[in-house]
Write a protein that holds these residues in place. Sequence first.
Motif, short mmCIF file in Angstrom:
data_model
loop_
_atom_site.label_atom_id
_atom_site.label_comp_id
_atom_site.label_asym_id
_atom_site.label_seq_id
_atom_site.Cartn_x
_atom_site.Cartn_y
_atom_site.Cartn_z
N ALA A 1 0.82 -1.21 0.00
CA ALA A 1 0.00 0.00 0.00
C ALA A 1 0.85 1.26 0.00
CB ALA A 1 -0.95 0.00 1.20
N ASP A 2 2.11 1.17 0.43
CA ASP A 2 2.97 2.34 0.50
C ASP A 2 3.71 2.56 -0.81
OD1 ASP A 2 4.34 4.54 1.46
OD2 ASP A 2 5.96 3.33 2.32
N GLN B 1 14.70 3.81 0.09
CA GLN B 1 15.71 4.85 0.06
C GLN B 1 15.29 5.96 -0.91
OE1 GLN B 1 18.09 4.20 2.35
NE2 GLN B 1 16.90 2.31 2.59
N PRO B 2 15.59 7.20 -0.58
CA PRO B 2 15.22 8.31 -1.49
C PRO B 2 16.15 8.34 -2.70
CG PRO B 2 16.42 9.14 0.41
CD PRO B 2 16.19 7.68 0.68
N SER C 1 5.83 7.44 1.64
CA SER C 1 6.56 7.61 2.90
C SER C 1 7.97 8.13 2.65
CB SER C 1 6.61 6.27 3.65
OG SER C 1 7.30 5.29 2.88
N VAL C 2 8.60 7.67 1.57
CA VAL C 2 9.95 8.15 1.25
C VAL C 2 9.89 9.60 0.77
CG1 VAL C 2 11.95 7.79 -0.25
CG2 VAL C 2 10.75 5.82 0.71
N ALA C 3 8.87 9.93 -0.02
CA ALA C 3 8.71 11.32 -0.47
C ALA C 3 8.54 12.25 0.73
CB ALA C 3 7.52 11.43 -1.41
N THR C 4 7.81 11.80 1.74
CA THR C 4 7.59 12.61 2.94
C THR C 4 8.87 12.75 3.76
OG1 THR C 4 5.26 11.97 3.05
CG2 THR C 4 6.27 12.82 5.07
N ARG D 1 10.77 20.55 -1.19
CA ARG D 1 12.06 21.14 -1.56
C ARG D 1 12.10 21.64 -3.00
NH1 ARG D 1 16.64 17.21 1.27
NH2 ARG D 1 16.20 17.83 3.44
N LEU D 2 11.07 21.40 -3.76
CA LEU D 2 11.06 21.84 -5.16
C LEU D 2 10.92 23.36 -5.22
CD1 LEU D 2 8.63 19.17 -6.68
CD2 LEU D 2 11.11 19.29 -7.01
N PRO D 3 11.57 24.02 -6.18
CA PRO D 3 11.36 25.47 -6.37
C PRO D 3 9.87 25.76 -6.56
CG PRO D 3 13.20 24.71 -7.71
CD PRO D 3 12.56 23.48 -7.13
#
Length: 639
Positions: free
Chosen positions: A345-346, A559-560, A573-576, A583-585
């Motif tokens: 689910a993640d 891992q990111p 969850s990794v994006a969070t 962090r994107l402009p």
Amino acid sequence: MSDRFDWQIGEEEDELPPAPDTAVSRNAFPWFWLALIVVVLGAVFGLWRSAQTQLADAEENAVRWAQDALDFEREAYLGGDGDLFFSFQANDSDWFSAQLMPLNGRLYHHDPVITHAEQHEDHIWANLQWREGTDTYQRVGFWQIQPDGSLIRQPDAPGYWGSLTFTDYAWGRLRYTQTDTDLAEQIGDQITERILTLCVANCPTAERPFTITIAPHFQETGAADELTFPSPRLVGLDENGAPSELFWELVDGRITDRFGQVTLRFGIPEADYPMMAYQMVAAQFMAQNPRITIELIPLRFSKPTPNDLATLDIIGTRPTAEFLAAGAVRDLTTMMQTDPDFDRADFYEQVWQGAWWQDRMWFMPLAARMNVIFYDKSAYRVAEQPEPTLRWTWEEMEADMTAVSFGPDSQNGLLEWGFLDVGPDVLFSYAYNWNNSCEEATVRCDQPLTPESVAATLRWYNALAGQPGQLPDFTQMNDMERAGILSNWQSARRRAVIWVDSPLLYELRVQMDPMGVVPFPGSNRFDGIAPLWVDGGFITSGSERSYAAWEWLKFLANQPPSARFRFVPARPSVATSSQFWGRLPHDLGNAMRSAFPFSRPVLIEEQHLFSWEMLTAVQTNTPPEQAARLRPRLHWFQQ
């Protein structure tokens, strides 16, 4: 098993009632009773002989029937004709992926013969035998008789395997079917000996108690306390009916995979933008999993070679349909389904869908690349044209292409084209949007690409490509020339008003000249659909370390990706945790956040579409409907 099976056909003899014990019966008519006995015995013998003849005829017919079906399969397999081969197979996704395993295909290279067969209602049970050098192997096979009299190969047959039973050992439990009971003790003893050899330190990293199943199928498990391998009757027995070295090699490899010290050879294809810092990630994984060593192997090319596929355990990229059809990639579906520690689910749903082909999961999604549309703010301002919004349409984009490209900057020789894309993204986006009838988010609608939508896209491209102020026609360029287009055309002097590019280069483009960013256009009813290129890692079919490889891929999925390349993490969850979206402009983040919920993965079976061959065909007067049918021929079973 040899030339017979573990099933027996029973024979019953009729018993004659005893003659009455009377003086008359003993003395008065001796010749009558003797004649009667002879007649009855003759009749019984005749019935027995007739039954044996019928059984022999039935077996001969079954053998001939199954042999014809096996010969058809072999011819299709060796010819690399997957469509024909699978037309002889059961419509079952587990069975489909099993047929792609080199283990299952090896008998077709050695003139297999049916040595024994029996019909049980509408199924045929058969013994398949082949020779490799001086070694003889045999395995069981099943076919179902169809209403038209043809045979379709089946994964199993009702009544053959029987129920599961088990035997307990010091290391845990061995489970097997009733049919494999005669082989279970030998297999259990061999497993025990192998575990004792590997577990000199009591296997501190292995789960106890352990369950090992001799299964009537080829599916693997991802559970930490279970191990499954197919019955030796599916893999191969020797000529005496004992498990062959084919089976013992498979068992030894999988036992070592769970209990031994293993090394995984992980191939990293050459790439301009590597997905993550693999050295650091590998060090972290090995610290947590001391029995597994990760050996990083840089590859010379962006696409793995046949030698890479044959010598590596895992490759850090998505597999192509060509690799899958060849049988070079391991199916991950049942490992994913049976691993209680894997959180399906993640994953972003649109990323998850990109890992599937033919209803099976073939690689672990790790990240996704999503391009966006940039536009020249100065050119819009000079042309006095309002800038596009986050929810613009295809009609608005085409109007802007003409209005701005023919504006003052065009007259000054600064602009030549209204739109530029050196890849297929804009074509996929147009095809996804064409006649879109979805009533909800794209990823939940899952409307497939049709030949009509592909043809409509090619017609759109043909109408605009090469036309002044519209799209440039790159079909006459080679790959190297196309690769330099963006850096040569859109750097110091921009030649296109609107173009598709990677979010990686956003700051560089903005510093050169004011630039805006928007998602792909949509319609009055729907937002635009951005193509999503899902990437990840796959396990090669020849790897003997599938469980350890699965653990490594699971670790990578948490891992990111490298932050500077702006790949979307596969897991929310990794994006969070990595603060990817935050962090994107500002302007880039608005465009990507607007586009991502409506993005759609370019599926493995779709990635051949809008090739340069297809675009060249439509640009050289091939009808779009005909050009849409162009596709590379898959060569199946080549591994």
